[in-house]
Scaffold this active site. Structure first.
Site, PDB file in Angstrom:
ATOM      1  N   HIS A  70       0.825  -1.255  -0.053  1.00 19.83           N
ATOM      2  CA  HIS A  70       0.061   0.045   0.036  1.00 19.83           C
ATOM      3  C   HIS A  70       1.047   1.097  -0.145  1.00 19.83           C
ATOM      4  O   HIS A  70       1.603   1.310   0.964  1.00 19.83           O
ATOM      5  CB  HIS A  70      -1.100   0.113   1.235  1.00 19.83           C
ATOM      6  CG  HIS A  70      -1.997  -0.904   1.130  1.00 19.83           C
ATOM      7  ND1 HIS A  70      -2.395  -1.689   2.409  1.00 19.83           N
ATOM      8  CD2 HIS A  70      -2.475  -1.445   0.389  1.00 19.83           C
ATOM      9  CE1 HIS A  70      -3.354  -2.644   1.972  1.00 19.83           C
ATOM     10  NE2 HIS A  70      -3.588  -2.510   0.653  1.00 19.83           N
ATOM     11  N   GLU A  73       2.037   3.977   2.765  1.00 21.41           N
ATOM     12  CA  GLU A  73       2.596   3.467   4.147  1.00 21.41           C
ATOM     13  C   GLU A  73       3.882   3.660   4.219  1.00 21.41           C
ATOM     14  O   GLU A  73       4.759   2.547   4.170  1.00 21.41           O
ATOM     15  CB  GLU A  73       1.848   2.061   4.188  1.00 21.41           C
ATOM     16  CG  GLU A  73       0.402   2.106   4.470  1.00 21.41           C
ATOM     17  CD  GLU A  73      -0.419   0.709   4.492  1.00 21.41           C
ATOM     18  OE1 GLU A  73      -1.683   0.804   4.371  1.00 21.41           O
ATOM     19  OE2 GLU A  73       0.279  -0.344   4.559  1.00 21.41           O
ATOM     20  N   ARG A 128      -3.164   4.814  -2.189  1.00 23.74           N
ATOM     21  CA  ARG A 128      -2.937   3.361  -1.556  1.00 23.74           C
ATOM     22  C   ARG A 128      -2.975   2.314  -2.492  1.00 23.74           C
ATOM     23  O   ARG A 128      -2.206   1.604  -2.498  1.00 23.74           O
ATOM     24  CB  ARG A 128      -4.178   3.053  -0.641  1.00 23.74           C
ATOM     25  CG  ARG A 128      -4.686   1.867  -0.126  1.00 23.74           C
ATOM     26  CD  ARG A 128      -5.896   1.534   0.496  1.00 23.74           C
ATOM     27  NE  ARG A 128      -6.531   0.196   0.743  1.00 23.74           N
ATOM     28  CZ  ARG A 128      -6.099  -0.316   1.944  1.00 23.74           C
ATOM     29  NH1 ARG A 128      -5.481   0.060   2.843  1.00 23.74           N
ATOM     30  NH2 ARG A 128      -6.719  -1.693   2.127  1.00 23.74           N
ATOM     31  N   HIS A 197       2.728  -3.822   6.488  1.00 24.47           N
ATOM     32  CA  HIS A 197       1.846  -2.728   6.353  1.00 24.47           C
ATOM     33  C   HIS A 197       1.914  -1.635   7.213  1.00 24.47           C
ATOM     34  O   HIS A 197       2.918  -1.843   8.520  1.00 24.47           O
ATOM     35  CB  HIS A 197       0.237  -3.404   6.401  1.00 24.47           C
ATOM     36  CG  HIS A 197       0.059  -4.097   5.174  1.00 24.47           C
ATOM     37  ND1 HIS A 197      -0.841  -3.987   3.949  1.00 24.47           N
ATOM     38  CD2 HIS A 197       0.341  -5.453   4.967  1.00 24.47           C
ATOM     39  CE1 HIS A 197      -1.065  -4.815   3.521  1.00 24.47           C
ATOM     40  NE2 HIS A 197      -0.150  -5.719   3.928  1.00 24.47           N
ATOM     41  N   GLU A 271       1.271  -4.700  11.008  1.00 28.94           N
ATOM     42  CA  GLU A 271       0.721  -3.181  11.101  1.00 28.94           C
ATOM     43  C   GLU A 271       1.852  -2.417  11.900  1.00 28.94           C
ATOM     44  O   GLU A 271       1.637  -2.587  13.033  1.00 28.94           O
ATOM     45  CB  GLU A 271      -0.534  -3.097  11.481  1.00 28.94           C
ATOM     46  CG  GLU A 271      -1.615  -3.877  10.487  1.00 28.94           C
ATOM     47  CD  GLU A 271      -2.049  -2.838   9.277  1.00 28.94           C
ATOM     48  OE1 GLU A 271      -2.651  -3.383   8.440  1.00 28.94           O
ATOM     49  OE2 GLU A 271      -1.399  -1.788   9.260  1.00 28.94           O
TER      50      GLU A 271
END
Lengths: 310, 93
Positions: A70, A73, A128, A197, A271
């Protein structure tokens, strides 16, 4: 342009061009352990590059790490670059990493979505998806983490091309996903896959597309617990962990579900930071601490993978 | 470059599934009202959404009218973007 990696700042964000130049210098300066593989072309015909860390041998079991699927990020690309540097710096010094690289290869794809990443620098910082277009469809881009075959089109993905979680017209329709699938399937001995991510401090394993637990649920749960403990010890950042569908939400067509269903037992999705002030706009001052803690978690997963061959 | 001046990121702590579904409704509204940075997942997890400046008043009244508590995580996205770009330029220099 940087003429060598020595003047490259690992505590700053960089453009795609700077990262690709860094990759060339990095590979040249560490050619004994790192090589560069082009696994495909993006929708807008940018090279899709993978770093291969290897101390020799052939057809060794391997670990796959990808960052930046993405594009907004940014902390994930920066963390990938820092970890690449860490690997060449610590090989021969860190016994855990040395054992891993003496028996396994490590593949790192730092800019998994090059078109989207270039677009975050040129036009829209908060982009994104990738940048694919289709005749007659007004909106641009597919969510590359909804385009994988397992669970494709299920809950937690969207058939609306204008949505941020648009899954695309058919599984692996996107060249950026198809390139990874082809590479990993051809390699055939990837034993761990780690897809990175941001943000929300989570470490998760399959499944995302269903609440059904995977058969290795217990092992992955305890390994995730070990990994986030190691991460916490670096800077005290607390992570939550579990399967994607029970920890976060149901999401279908995602990387780690495909990986698990294609025989890669140790499939994890991170994440990374932010902890709640900056979101995707994490200040560059947090790149190094984020990378340091993430490395401790990844190192834990890689060591477990080495010690539990299958 | 797209300009995000005045856009804000709101953080919402939904109390229950009902409030989460109220947030999910926002995603489908036209014109686009929000861009979820942390999507509606479960009550124990915060929801972060970027709201364009032009939609701020509507979205905040929607949240308030449904009893959804929110805080402003980022007051003006463009300020952070400008800082980020300046930091990159400084590093390059």
């Amino acid at each position: 342009l940087e003429r060598s990696t020595s003047s490259f700042s690992y505590s700053s964000y960089h453009t795609l061009e700077e990262i690709y130049n860094w990759i060339d210098s990095f590979v040249t300066e560490h050619s004994d352990i790192v090589s560069k593989i082009q696994i495909g072309q993006s929708f807008e015909n940018r090279s899709i590059l993978v770093l291969k860390f290897s101390t020799g041998g052939s057809q060794r079991p391997a670990i796959w790490i990808d960052t930046g699927i993405h594009s907004r990020e940014w902390i994930t690309h920066a963390t990938g670059i820092w970890i690449a540097k860490k690997i060449v710096t610590k090989y021969g010094k860190d016994p855990v990493l040395t054992n891993i690289l003496n028996a396994m290869d490590i593949f790192m794809e730092i800019v998994t979505n090059p078109d989207g990443f270039a677009f975050t620098h040129s036009m829209n910082r908060l982009w994104r998806k990738n940048k694919s277009t289709r005749p007659g469809i007004f909106c641009i881009g597919v969510d590359l983490n909804r385009n994988w075959k397992t669970g494709f089109g299920g809950n937690g993905s969207n058939k609306n091309p204008c949505s941020e979680t648009y899954h695309g017209p058919f599984p692996q329709s996107e060249p950026e996903v198809a390139a990874i699938v082809k590479f990993i399937t051809a390699h055939g001995k990837i034993k761990a896959l780690i897809s990175i991510h941001s943000y929300s401090q989570m470490l998760m394993y399959p499944y995302g597309h269903t609440l059904e637990p995977v058969s290795n649920q217990r092992e992955l749960y305890y390994l995730a617990r070990e990994a986030v403990k190691a991460l916490y010890e670096a800077h005290g950042v607390e992570y939550i962990y579990g399967s994607i569908s029970t920890t976060l939400y149901v999401a279908s067509g995602i990387t780690v579900d495909w990986a698990y269903d294609n025989g890669i037992k140790y499939a994890f999705s991170f994440e990374l930071r932010d902890t709640g002030r900056y979101g995707f706009l994490l200040p560059a001052t947090q790149i190094v601490p984020t990378a340091q803690e993430t490395w401790m978690a990844i190192r834990t997963i890689m060591e477990h993978t080495l010690k539990h061959p299958y | 470059q797209m300009n995000f001046t005045g856009d804000q990121v709101l953080r919402i702590l939904a109390k229950d599934e009902e409030q989460l579904s109220l947030l999910r409704k926002l995603e489908g509204m036209k014109p686009q009202k929000v861009d979820f940075w942390r999507g509606p997942a479960r009550p124990s997890l915060p929801v972060d959404m970027r709201v364009p400046f032009s939609e701020l008043k509507n979205v905040k009244s929607y949240l308030e009218s449904h009893g959804l508590d929110y805080s402003v995580m980022i007051k003006d996205i463009q300020v952070l973007l400008d800082e980020e770009r300046e930091a990159m330029a400084k590093s390059r220099r």
